[in-house]
Scaffold this active site. Structure first.
Site, short mmCIF file in Angstrom:
data_model
loop_
_atom_site.label_atom_id
_atom_site.label_comp_id
_atom_site.label_asym_id
_atom_site.label_seq_id
_atom_site.Cartn_x
_atom_site.Cartn_y
_atom_site.Cartn_z
N LYS A 72 0.86 -1.19 0.00
CA LYS A 72 0.00 0.00 0.00
C LYS A 72 0.90 1.24 0.00
O LYS A 72 1.73 1.40 0.89
CB LYS A 72 -0.90 -0.01 1.24
CG LYS A 72 -1.94 1.11 1.27
CD LYS A 72 -2.87 0.93 2.47
CE LYS A 72 -3.97 1.95 2.51
NZ LYS A 72 -4.89 1.73 3.65
N GLU A 77 -0.38 -8.30 4.31
CA GLU A 77 -0.77 -9.65 3.87
C GLU A 77 -1.64 -9.52 2.62
O GLU A 77 -2.51 -8.65 2.54
CB GLU A 77 -1.54 -10.31 5.01
CG GLU A 77 -2.07 -11.69 4.72
CD GLU A 77 -2.89 -12.26 5.88
OE1 GLU A 77 -3.42 -13.37 5.71
OE2 GLU A 77 -3.02 -11.59 6.93
N TYR A 78 -1.43 -10.40 1.65
CA TYR A 78 -2.21 -10.37 0.42
C TYR A 78 -3.45 -11.26 0.56
O TYR A 78 -3.35 -12.44 0.86
CB TYR A 78 -1.35 -10.85 -0.75
CG TYR A 78 -2.12 -11.01 -2.05
CD1 TYR A 78 -2.91 -9.98 -2.55
CD2 TYR A 78 -2.05 -12.21 -2.78
CE1 TYR A 78 -3.61 -10.12 -3.74
CE2 TYR A 78 -2.75 -12.36 -3.97
CZ TYR A 78 -3.53 -11.31 -4.44
OH TYR A 78 -4.23 -11.45 -5.61
N ASP A 95 -15.19 0.86 12.46
CA ASP A 95 -15.55 1.05 11.05
C ASP A 95 -15.60 -0.28 10.30
O ASP A 95 -15.08 -0.39 9.19
CB ASP A 95 -14.56 2.01 10.37
CG ASP A 95 -15.08 2.56 9.04
OD1 ASP A 95 -16.33 2.58 8.84
OD2 ASP A 95 -14.25 2.94 8.19
N GLU A 108 -16.56 -3.14 2.73
CA GLU A 108 -15.39 -2.63 2.01
C GLU A 108 -14.10 -2.83 2.79
O GLU A 108 -13.00 -2.82 2.22
CB GLU A 108 -15.56 -1.13 1.69
CG GLU A 108 -16.69 -0.83 0.74
CD GLU A 108 -18.01 -0.53 1.44
OE1 GLU A 108 -18.79 0.26 0.89
OE2 GLU A 108 -18.26 -1.10 2.53
N ASN A 109 -14.20 -2.96 4.11
CA ASN A 109 -13.03 -3.13 4.96
C ASN A 109 -12.76 -4.58 5.34
O ASN A 109 -11.94 -4.85 6.23
CB ASN A 109 -13.16 -2.29 6.24
CG ASN A 109 -13.04 -0.80 5.96
OD1 ASN A 109 -12.56 -0.41 4.90
ND2 ASN A 109 -13.50 0.03 6.88
N ASP A 157 -8.88 -2.84 7.46
CA ASP A 157 -8.64 -1.39 7.59
C ASP A 157 -8.86 -0.97 9.05
O ASP A 157 -9.95 -1.11 9.58
CB ASP A 157 -9.60 -0.64 6.66
CG ASP A 157 -9.24 0.82 6.52
OD1 ASP A 157 -8.86 1.45 7.52
OD2 ASP A 157 -9.35 1.36 5.40
#
EC number: 2.7.11.1
Length: 292
Positions: free
Chosen positions: A58, A107-108, A152, A156-157, A170
């Protein structure tokens, strides 16, 4: 039982974890395809040259961080995520920087955002939803033991690895604290009533979000969605909860959701009781792996 490939990957990750405690630079990585982009930078597939280990890199632009005064938040995020070791929490292995950019070595997660899977499918089966909720609950129980409130959690996270195991990815709004907090943060549809009303909040905001996600996984949309922000706020504060007739969802699932989406935070179902709930016991795969 672990398969041979899982054992090999687990051993590689252990070796990588030991090896990763070093000073990195961009020269240590081969950069691959872009995986996504956000407000402050981009994420790329990358391979560490010496070990051949695949990671997500990132890249955050310092200029953007300065422009939005995000330095302290990023520092806190990195400190929290680096300290966490749980199968359902995405690892942050380390970081480095140059004059213009900050690089996070993550981590992927091969299958990407859970959000994409949910949009593609419309909604999840009860087995899928229960497995994801159990995984999330276990991860949050671990975080709360470490005094970390996430604040949060949303599709999406959440990422999925090559096996379909869920990972919290996230920690931008996370905080490490054993006292109540006052900052309003997170994403509108997932905010607990105490946040909407700008009252002090604690770990129970994460329990509320589990109820929101359970509903969204099963019905395809958050429960308090409305045409305007004001109407969404009103529905959250009033806990204006209703269950549509379709898709057909079990009474046990509705019971769990109703016991999490409770206005008074102290009366929300505890994380331990979520794990022991009849719906979780009936539908969840305890391995945490979803292949469908």
């Amino acid at each position: 039982m672990e398969t041979e490939s899982e054992k090999m990957r687990s051993e590689t990750e252990k070796q990588w974890s030991r090896y990763s405690k070093r000073n990195w630079s961009l020269q240590d990585f081969e950069i691959g395809k872009p995986l996504g982009k956000g407000k402050f930078g981009r994420v790329y597939l990358a391979r560490e040259i010496k070990s051949k280990y695949i990671v997500a890199l990132k890249i955050i632009f310092k200029e953007q961080m300065e422009k939005h005064s995000m330095h302290n938040q990023l520092k806190r995020e990195m400190e929290i995520q680096t300290s966490l070791r749980h199968p359902n929490v995405l690892r942050l292995y380390g970081w480095f920087h140059d004059s213009q950019r900050i690089f996070l070595i993550l981590e992927y997660a091969h299958r990407g955002e859970l959000y994409g899977e949910l949009r593609k499918n419309g909604h999840f089966s009860e087995n899928q939803a229960a497995t994801y909720i159990l995984s999330l609950t276990q991860a949050l129980a671990y975080c709360h033991q470490k005094h970390v409130i996430h604040r949060d959690i949303k599709p999406e996270n959440l990422l999925l690895d090559h096996q379909g195991r869920l990972k919290i990815a996230d920690f931008g709004w996370s905080v490490q604290s054993s006292s109540k907090r006052h900052t309003m943060c997170g994403t509108l549809d997932y905010l607990a009533p105490e946040m909407v009303e700008n009252k002090a909040h604690d770990y129970a905001v994460d329990n509320w979000t589990l109820g929101i996600l359970c509903y969204e996984f099963l019905y395809g949309a958050p429960p308090f969605e409305a045409a305007t922000q004001r109407d969404t706020f009103r529905r959250i504060v009033q806990v204006d909860l209703c269950f549509p007739p379709t898709p057909n969802v079990s009474q046990e699932a509705k019971n769990l959701i109703s016991r999490l989406l409770v206005r008074e935070s102290s009366k929300r179902l505890s994380l331990r009781n979520i794990m022991e709930h009849p719906w979780i016991i009936r539908f969840a795969n305890s391995s945490g792996i979803c292949n469908n």
